[in-house]
Design an enzyme around this catalytic site. Structure first.
Site, PDB file in Angstrom:
ATOM      1  N   LYS A 240     -10.723   8.438  -5.406  1.00 20.62           N
ATOM      2  CA  LYS A 240     -11.214   8.538  -4.031  1.00 20.62           C
ATOM      3  C   LYS A 240     -12.138   9.742  -3.877  1.00 20.62           C
ATOM      4  CE  LYS A 240      -7.214   6.493  -1.638  1.00 20.62           C
ATOM      5  NZ  LYS A 240      -7.890   5.392  -0.942  1.00 20.62           N
ATOM      6  N   ASP A 251       0.520   7.951   2.173  1.00 21.06           N
ATOM      7  CA  ASP A 251       0.510   6.570   1.683  1.00 21.06           C
ATOM      8  C   ASP A 251       1.909   6.015   1.411  1.00 21.06           C
ATOM      9  OD1 ASP A 251      -1.139   4.405   1.314  1.00 21.06           O
ATOM     10  OD2 ASP A 251      -1.554   4.820  -0.807  1.00 21.06           O
ATOM     11  N   GLU A 312      -3.808  -0.251  -5.113  1.00 21.05           N
ATOM     12  CA  GLU A 312      -2.535  -0.147  -5.835  1.00 21.05           C
ATOM     13  C   GLU A 312      -1.341  -0.577  -4.999  1.00 21.05           C
ATOM     14  OE1 GLU A 312      -3.798   2.248  -4.142  1.00 21.05           O
ATOM     15  OE2 GLU A 312      -2.020   2.920  -3.047  1.00 21.05           O
ATOM     16  N   ARG A 314      -0.760  -3.098  -3.040  1.00 22.76           N
ATOM     17  CA  ARG A 314      -0.384  -4.514  -3.165  1.00 22.76           C
ATOM     18  C   ARG A 314       0.336  -4.783  -4.488  1.00 22.76           C
ATOM     19  NH1 ARG A 314      -6.582  -6.133  -2.387  1.00 22.76           N
ATOM     20  NH2 ARG A 314      -6.451  -4.201  -1.211  1.00 22.76           N
TER      21      ARG A 314
HETATM   22  N1  BES Z   1      -3.867   3.793   0.645  1.00 19.90           N
HETATM   23  C1  BES Z   1      -5.102   3.111   0.756  1.00 19.90           C
HETATM   24  C2  BES Z   1      -5.391   2.555   2.148  1.00 19.90           C
HETATM   25  C3  BES Z   1      -5.525   3.555   3.260  1.00 19.90           C
HETATM   26  C4  BES Z   1      -6.782   4.009   3.654  1.00 19.90           C
HETATM   27  C5  BES Z   1      -4.416   4.009   3.953  1.00 19.90           C
HETATM   28  C6  BES Z   1      -6.901   4.906   4.689  1.00 19.90           C
HETATM   29  C7  BES Z   1      -4.535   4.913   4.987  1.00 19.90           C
HETATM   30  C8  BES Z   1      -5.788   5.352   5.365  1.00 19.90           C
HETATM   31  C9  BES Z   1      -5.153   1.924  -0.231  1.00 19.90           C
HETATM   32  O1  BES Z   1      -4.383   2.083  -1.369  1.00 19.90           O
HETATM   33  C10 BES Z   1      -6.570   1.784  -0.659  1.00 19.90           C
HETATM   34  O2  BES Z   1      -7.096   2.699  -1.202  1.00 19.90           O
HETATM   35  N2  BES Z   1      -7.159   0.633  -0.384  1.00 19.90           N
HETATM   36  C11 BES Z   1      -8.505   0.376  -0.728  1.00 19.90           C
HETATM   37  C12 BES Z   1      -8.602  -1.041  -1.199  1.00 19.90           C
HETATM   38  C13 BES Z   1      -9.916  -1.386  -1.826  1.00 19.90           C
HETATM   39  C14 BES Z   1     -10.104  -0.637  -3.119  1.00 19.90           C
HETATM   40  C15 BES Z   1      -9.960  -2.871  -2.074  1.00 19.90           C
HETATM   41  C16 BES Z   1      -9.359   0.598   0.521  1.00 19.90           C
HETATM   42  O3  BES Z   1      -8.892   0.287   1.616  1.00 19.90           O
HETATM   43  O4  BES Z   1     -10.448   1.110   0.396  1.00 19.90           O
HETATM   44 ZN    ZN Z   2      -2.714   3.334  -1.206  1.00 21.60          ZN
HETATM   45 ZN    ZN Z   3      -5.413   3.111  -2.942  1.00 20.44          ZN
END
Ligand code: BES
Ligand code: ZN
Ligand code: ZN
Length: 458
Positions: A240, A251, A312, A314
């Site tokens: 990230k 998370d 991750e 899911r």
């Molecule tokens: N933990 C994140 C989602 C999230 C984002 C939670 C902001 C709280 C605030 C999740 O694991 C994630 O990173 N999802 C990605 C999915 C993508 C790579 C398909 C996302 O939402 O960008």
């Molecule tokens: Zn996450």
């Molecule tokens: Zn993630």
């Protein structure tokens, strides 16, 4: 000698004050006229006339419980600013009594790690007209929500999987009719939980799954709760950015809400059997970290092509849902900070609800409305299933740029069979970046109240 306490009487206003105490009637009528108060949610008026300073709080809104919850928080905020020792909240509509009490508790909540003990004194609180039984139930819930918020607010290094599972065990093990199992890496391997193991393998801290069972005497129903517990999500090799990563201790908010709800249900001795499945892991980029291109054979046997290590949650949930699916429960509800896309779609205050069962979805939306948590239903189905079809495996863990919350939810659906199932994406409302007046930034505990309300109504 007893010190005299400074009490703040706060009254809710829906455009009209219901049963105002005689001593304040004239002062409040004058304030309403002078300040042209309409009773709209957000109005906060400190009235200095009358026998003592008092507060009029507007609550007129389409979501009344939430307006009351937020008004109660404002009452505490004002009381703290003006150094009152006590808040008495009145004029509360019958259906929002619990929300008022939870708001008073939420208003007092702070999380701080400091050298010196916190000098802040607690404000005493009460809700006029609340039934003692409701007050007791709601205090139990407020206490569980505090615990859930603490878990989320804790720094990630203080809550890696082994530490957080110990903390949860220590807190819950003494509750009657509760049994807790914690699976370490060895057990997870034996149980073929390859999804959570794949996510956790890039971290020096190995994953844990906790199974919390509450079994009342003659259970009328059985429900499984499932929570995402990624104690820190760096994104893994698909790392990230600074902006994306800085709040990622949050998370595990899905698992925290599930644990909070579980604790309240067990402490209140509700007649529903509840089993909670929570999976704790870090998502890191150590030398063995899982890679885009890997194919993971999940606990259910389905194969998943990993295309993005940041999707991750899911993968962790897939194994947990398989456990719940193979249990004797007939309904499964999972909570997860699953997608940024849900924040884009619904904003910071509203969670997405996904379900293959209309009746269950309706019950969840109703429960949310009655406790003042904002929920909105979003779609599942064939269009999204098509997006996660993989070339070299059964499914892949990303579905392209569009409809990200629905493809993530559809991925989860692949691990549920005939049972009734709903998924709540709480990525928005679980955590607040930066606070606003009276409301600290950080964890909210979102979801626990809705779950308890839902299970009470089952
Ligand atoms: N933990 C994140 C989602 C999230 C984002 C939670 C902001 C709280 C605030 C999740 O694991 C994630 O990173 N999802 C990605 C999915 C993508 C790579 C398909 C996302 O939402 O960008
Ligand atoms: Zn996450
Ligand atoms: Zn993630």
């Amino acid at each position: 000698m007893k010190k005299s306490t400074k009490k703040l009487t706060a009254w809710l206003n829906e455009g009209e004050l219901s049963n105002p105490p005689a001593a304040y009637r004239t002062a409040w009528a004058k304030a309403i006229r002078e300040f042209k108060l309409k009773g709209r949610a957000g109005e906060t008026t400190l009235v200095l006339d009358g026998p003592a300073p008092s507060l009029i709080l507007g609550i007129k809104a389409e979501d009344q419980s939430r307006a009351v919850f937020e008004a109660a928080i404002r009452a505490i905020d004002v009381a703290k600013k003006h150094k009152f020792d006590e808040v008495e909240l009145g004029g509360v509509p019958r259906a929002a009594m619990a929300a008022a009490l939870r708001g008073l508790a939420a208003g007092q909540y702070r999380f701080k790690i400091t050298a010196k003990a916190s000098p802040e004194k607690a404000v005493r609180t009460s809700v006029i007209g609340i039934a003692p039984s409701l007050e007791k139930e709601t205090s139990i819930l407020a206490d569980s929500i505090r615990f859930a918020r603490d878990l989320v607010n804790m720094p990630p290094d203080q809550k890696h999987p082994a530490l957080i599972s110990k903390r949860v065990l220590d807190r819950l093990k003494k509750i009657p009719s509760v049994r807790i199992e914690t699976w370490d890496e060895k057990r997870l391997k034996k149980e073929r939980c390859n999804g959570i193991l794949a996510v956790g393998i890039g971290s020096g801290h190995t994953p844990r799954i906790m199974i919390l069972r509450y079994t009342p005497k003659n259970p009328k129903k059985e429900i499984a709760l499932v929570g995402k517990g990624v104690t820190f999500d760096s994104g893994g090799l698909n790392v990230k950015t600074y902006e994306g990563m800085k709040t990622m201790k949050c998370d595990m908010a899905g698992s925290a809400a599930v644990i909070g709800a579980f604790e309240s249900i067990a402490r209140r001795k509700l007649g529903v059997k509840v089993t909670a499945y929570v999976g704790f892991t870090e998502n890191m980029l150590g030398p063995f970290a899982f890679k885009p291109g890997n194919v993971v054979t999940m606990r259910s046997g389905k194969t998943v092509e990993i295309l993005n290590t940041d999707a991750e949650g899911r993968i962790v949930l897939g194994d947990l849902l398989d456990l719940a699916e193979k249990s004797s429960a007939d309904t499964i509800i999972d909570l997860a900070t699953l997608t940024g896309a849900c924040l884009v779609a619904l904003g910071e205050e509203t969670a997405g609800v996904f379900s293959t069962d209309d009746a269950l979805a309706k019950k969840i939306l109703d429960a949310g409305e009655s406790v003042g948590e904002s929920l909105w239903r979003l779609p599942l189905g064939r269009d999204y299933r098509d997006k996660i079809k993989a070339e070299i495996a059964d499914i892949k863990n990303v579905g392209g740029r569009h409809g990200g919350s629905s493809t993530a939810a559809q991925f989860l659906a692949e691990f549920v069979g005939r049972k009734k199932w709903a998924h709540l994406d709480i990525a928005g409302p679980a955590y607040r970046e930066g606070g606003s007046s009276g409301r600290p930034g950080g964890a909210t505990g979102f979801g626990a109240a809705t779950l308890v309300e839902l299970i009470t109504k089952l």
